[in-house]
Design a protein around this motif. Structure first.
Motif, PDB file in Angstrom:
ATOM      1  N   ARG A  24       0.839  -1.203   0.000  1.00  0.00           N
ATOM      2  CA  ARG A  24       0.000   0.000   0.000  1.00  0.00           C
ATOM      3  C   ARG A  24       0.869   1.246   0.000  1.00  0.00           C
ATOM      4  O   ARG A  24       0.621   2.183  -0.750  1.00  0.00           O
ATOM      5  N   ARG A 110     -11.126  -4.964   4.122  1.00  0.00           N
ATOM      6  CA  ARG A 110     -11.514  -4.620   2.755  1.00  0.00           C
ATOM      7  C   ARG A 110     -13.027  -4.628   2.593  1.00  0.00           C
ATOM      8  O   ARG A 110     -13.555  -4.918   1.523  1.00  0.00           O
ATOM      9  N   LEU A 143     -11.167   2.251   0.099  1.00  0.00           N
ATOM     10  CA  LEU A 143     -10.855   2.783  -1.229  1.00  0.00           C
ATOM     11  C   LEU A 143      -9.981   1.739  -1.917  1.00  0.00           C
ATOM     12  O   LEU A 143      -8.786   1.633  -1.630  1.00  0.00           O
ATOM     13  N   LEU A 144     -10.589   0.960  -2.795  1.00  0.00           N
ATOM     14  CA  LEU A 144      -9.869  -0.113  -3.476  1.00  0.00           C
ATOM     15  C   LEU A 144      -9.388   0.381  -4.832  1.00  0.00           C
ATOM     16  O   LEU A 144     -10.177   0.899  -5.615  1.00  0.00           O
ATOM     17  N   ASP A 145      -8.088   0.217  -5.096  1.00  0.00           N
ATOM     18  CA  ASP A 145      -7.590   0.628  -6.404  1.00  0.00           C
ATOM     19  C   ASP A 145      -7.811  -0.506  -7.404  1.00  0.00           C
ATOM     20  O   ASP A 145      -8.317  -1.571  -7.055  1.00  0.00           O
ATOM     21  N   ARG A 146      -7.425  -0.283  -8.644  1.00  0.00           N
ATOM     22  CA  ARG A 146      -7.735  -1.280  -9.675  1.00  0.00           C
ATOM     23  C   ARG A 146      -6.935  -2.567  -9.525  1.00  0.00           C
ATOM     24  O   ARG A 146      -7.296  -3.584 -10.090  1.00  0.00           O
ATOM     25  N   ALA A 150      -6.307  -1.999  -0.930  1.00  0.00           N
ATOM     26  CA  ALA A 150      -7.071  -0.994  -0.187  1.00  0.00           C
ATOM     27  C   ALA A 150      -6.113   0.132   0.173  1.00  0.00           C
ATOM     28  O   ALA A 150      -5.262  -0.013   1.046  1.00  0.00           O
ATOM     29  N   ALA A 176     -17.369   5.635  -1.874  1.00  0.00           N
ATOM     30  CA  ALA A 176     -16.015   5.059  -1.952  1.00  0.00           C
ATOM     31  C   ALA A 176     -15.716   4.619  -3.385  1.00  0.00           C
ATOM     32  O   ALA A 176     -14.615   4.853  -3.895  1.00  0.00           O
ATOM     33  N   ALA A 177     -16.672   3.993  -4.041  1.00  0.00           N
ATOM     34  CA  ALA A 177     -16.478   3.565  -5.430  1.00  0.00           C
ATOM     35  C   ALA A 177     -16.271   4.773  -6.343  1.00  0.00           C
ATOM     36  O   ALA A 177     -15.433   4.745  -7.248  1.00  0.00           O
ATOM     37  N   ALA A 180     -12.740   6.051  -5.678  1.00  0.00           N
ATOM     38  CA  ALA A 180     -11.779   5.099  -6.245  1.00  0.00           C
ATOM     39  C   ALA A 180     -11.700   5.276  -7.755  1.00  0.00           C
ATOM     40  O   ALA A 180     -10.608   5.241  -8.340  1.00  0.00           O
ATOM     41  N   LEU A 183      -9.592   8.228  -8.531  1.00  0.00           N
ATOM     42  CA  LEU A 183      -8.163   7.942  -8.350  1.00  0.00           C
ATOM     43  C   LEU A 183      -7.617   7.161  -9.543  1.00  0.00           C
ATOM     44  O   LEU A 183      -6.483   7.387  -9.958  1.00  0.00           O
TER      45      LEU A 183
END
Length: 192
Positions: A24, A110, A143-146, A150, A176-177, A180, A183
């Motif tokens: 992370r 997560r 906040l999950l990236d691709r 997290a 959050a989605a 994300a 980002l």
């Protein structure tokens, strides 16, 4: 779980072990996140607070030792609202130890976390933010990236118990989605 011997005898800190923290931190550094506040993230926190009708909201990035609120909303910009707002006004709330608050649990799990009254949960009632800042209610989502990491959380808190309910859960997950996705676009725009 970790035990901090500098705490009063018998105080077990229930902050989960975070095996993804090194990855992370590398990802956050590559994205240029987690070390300074950003007006766009403060604006997102403002909108999140408005949508959730909450006095406090944050966009939080977590490294191995601490949390950093790159986006922060407080009542009246920190001019009122007790100990929590006073800390935010002095920027003390931009940084928080990893064992304070509930966001580290969201990052490790997560999954979103809904605590309508933190005092109803022994695991969370003893968290330092309850006594130090009077936090009584929490709603947060990762906040999950691709790549699936997290990066941090978005959250709202209140100093009173709050019935967030299913609507609150769906709102925090949708927000959050949305962030994300922003980002990911930021990453694409900068060729990262």
């Amino acid at each position: 779980m970790t035990y901090d011997p500098s705490r009063p005898a018998g105080r077990l800190l229930l902050t989960p072990q975070d095996k993804d923290a090194p990855a992370r931190v590398r990802r956050l550094r590559r994205l240029g996140l987690g070390e300074r506040s950003e007006p766009a993230l403060d604006a997102f926190a403002d909108r999140l607070a408005q949508v959730a009708a909450a006095p406090y909201s944050m966009v939080n990035f977590i490294d191995e030792q601490r949390q950093f609120f790159a986006g922060l909303h407080t009542p009246d910009g920190g001019a009122g609202g007790g100990r929590l707002a006073a800390a935010a006004a002095g920027n003390e709330l931009r940084y928080m130890a990893r064992d304070h608050g509930f966001c580290p649990h969201v990052v490790v799990r997560r999954k979103a976390l809904v605590l309508e009254d933190v005092c109803d949960y022994p695991r969370f009632a003893g968290n330092p933010v309850v006594d130090e800042f009077g936090v009584r209610s929490y709603l947060g989502a990762p906040l999950l990236d691709r790549s699936g990491i997290a990066l941090g959380t978005i959250c709202v808190v209140d100093v009173e118990p709050r019935p967030w309910g299913r609507a609150g859960l769906e709102t925090i997950k949708a927000m959050a989605a949305e962030l994300a996705g922003q980002l990911v676009r930021r990453e694409e725009d900068h060729g990262i």
